[in-house]
Motif scaffolding. Structure first.
Motif, mmCIF file in Angstrom:
data_model
loop_
_atom_site.group_PDB
_atom_site.id
_atom_site.type_symbol
_atom_site.label_atom_id
_atom_site.label_comp_id
_atom_site.label_asym_id
_atom_site.label_seq_id
_atom_site.Cartn_x
_atom_site.Cartn_y
_atom_site.Cartn_z
ATOM 1 N N VAL A 32 41.431 49.764 31.255
ATOM 2 C CA VAL A 32 40.252 50.638 31.268
ATOM 3 C C VAL A 32 38.993 49.834 31.577
ATOM 4 N N ALA A 33 38.860 48.655 30.965
ATOM 5 C CA ALA A 33 37.689 47.804 31.221
ATOM 6 C C ALA A 33 37.647 47.379 32.688
ATOM 7 N N ARG A 34 38.791 47.032 33.261
ATOM 8 C CA ARG A 34 38.858 46.642 34.665
ATOM 9 C C ARG A 34 38.459 47.801 35.583
ATOM 10 N N GLU A 35 38.966 49.001 35.285
ATOM 11 C CA GLU A 35 38.638 50.158 36.105
ATOM 12 C C GLU A 35 37.155 50.503 36.002
ATOM 13 N N TRP A 36 36.584 50.351 34.820
ATOM 14 C CA TRP A 36 35.164 50.609 34.633
ATOM 15 C C TRP A 36 34.328 49.630 35.462
ATOM 16 N N ARG A 37 34.707 48.343 35.441
ATOM 17 C CA ARG A 37 34.007 47.327 36.227
ATOM 18 C C ARG A 37 34.111 47.633 37.721
ATOM 19 N N ASP A 38 35.316 48.001 38.177
ATOM 20 C CA ASP A 38 35.502 48.323 39.592
ATOM 21 C C ASP A 38 34.647 49.521 40.003
ATOM 22 N N HIS A 39 34.570 50.510 39.139
ATOM 23 C CA HIS A 39 33.770 51.699 39.442
ATOM 24 C C HIS A 39 32.286 51.350 39.513
ATOM 25 N N ARG A 40 31.813 50.494 38.613
ATOM 26 C CA ARG A 40 30.424 50.035 38.634
ATOM 27 C C ARG A 40 30.112 49.299 39.931
ATOM 28 N N GLN A 41 31.035 48.435 40.357
ATOM 29 C CA GLN A 41 30.840 47.699 41.604
ATOM 30 C C GLN A 41 30.842 48.647 42.798
ATOM 31 N N PHE A 42 31.705 49.636 42.784
ATOM 32 C CA PHE A 42 31.758 50.621 43.859
ATOM 33 C C PHE A 42 30.439 51.384 43.956
ATOM 34 N N ARG A 43 29.918 51.833 42.803
ATOM 35 C CA ARG A 43 28.642 52.555 42.796
ATOM 36 C C ARG A 43 27.511 51.676 43.318
ATOM 37 N N ALA A 44 27.537 50.391 42.986
ATOM 38 C CA ALA A 44 26.500 49.473 43.460
ATOM 39 C C ALA A 44 26.553 49.345 44.985
ATOM 40 N N VAL A 45 27.735 49.218 45.535
ATOM 41 C CA VAL A 45 27.884 49.074 46.987
ATOM 42 C C VAL A 45 27.441 50.351 47.695
ATOM 43 N N VAL A 46 27.829 51.494 47.171
ATOM 44 C CA VAL A 46 27.440 52.764 47.781
ATOM 45 C C VAL A 46 25.917 52.926 47.747
ATOM 46 N N ALA A 47 25.276 52.428 46.686
ATOM 47 C CA ALA A 47 23.818 52.523 46.570
ATOM 48 C C ALA A 47 23.097 51.462 47.397
ATOM 49 N N GLY A 48 23.844 50.543 48.008
ATOM 50 C CA GLY A 48 23.249 49.525 48.850
ATOM 51 C C GLY A 48 22.818 48.278 48.106
ATOM 52 N N HIS A 49 23.350 48.073 46.923
ATOM 53 C CA HIS A 49 23.045 46.882 46.134
ATOM 54 C C HIS A 49 24.214 45.912 46.198
ATOM 55 N N PRO A 50 23.974 44.624 45.909
ATOM 56 C CA PRO A 50 25.105 43.693 45.881
ATOM 57 C C PRO A 50 26.045 44.027 44.726
ATOM 58 N N ALA A 51 27.327 43.884 44.957
ATOM 59 C CA ALA A 51 28.306 44.231 43.930
ATOM 60 C C ALA A 51 28.466 43.134 42.891
ATOM 61 N N HIS A 52 28.241 41.889 43.283
ATOM 62 C CA HIS A 52 28.434 40.767 42.358
ATOM 63 C C HIS A 52 27.112 40.055 42.138
ATOM 64 N N GLY A 53 26.907 39.570 40.934
ATOM 65 C CA GLY A 53 25.759 38.742 40.634
ATOM 66 C C GLY A 53 24.441 39.488 40.558
ATOM 67 N N ARG A 54 24.478 40.776 40.247
ATOM 68 C CA ARG A 54 23.244 41.555 40.214
ATOM 69 C C ARG A 54 22.317 41.090 39.107
ATOM 70 N N ILE A 55 22.851 40.770 37.955
ATOM 71 C CA ILE A 55 22.013 40.345 36.834
ATOM 72 C C ILE A 55 21.384 38.989 37.130
#
Length: 71
Positions: A32-55
């Protein structure tokens, strides 16, 4: 009723009805934690933000935008 008690009750009922036992509590937490992380990264990419290292990127921008004192 605690999670453990509910699990034991569900296991007992499943055994009485000849059904497979339910998964133990916490058995799929990492998935579940892995799927949540993947979904967060997907939303970031769709919004035009970098998927990794945002913080880290936001913190570095914050540190570099500080006004520097004149020496």
């Amino acid at each position: 009723m605690s999670i453990t008690q509910q699990y034991l009750l569900d296991t007992y009922r499943a055994r009485q009805l000849g059904e497979p036992a339910p998964p133990a509590p916490g058995a799929h937490d990492w998935q579940v934690a892995r799927e949540w992380r993947d979904h967060r990264q997907f939303r970031a990419v769709v919004a035009g933000h970098p998927a990794h290292g945002r913080i880290r990127l936001a913190l570095s921008r914050r540190l570099h935008l500080r006004p520097r004192s004149a020496d």
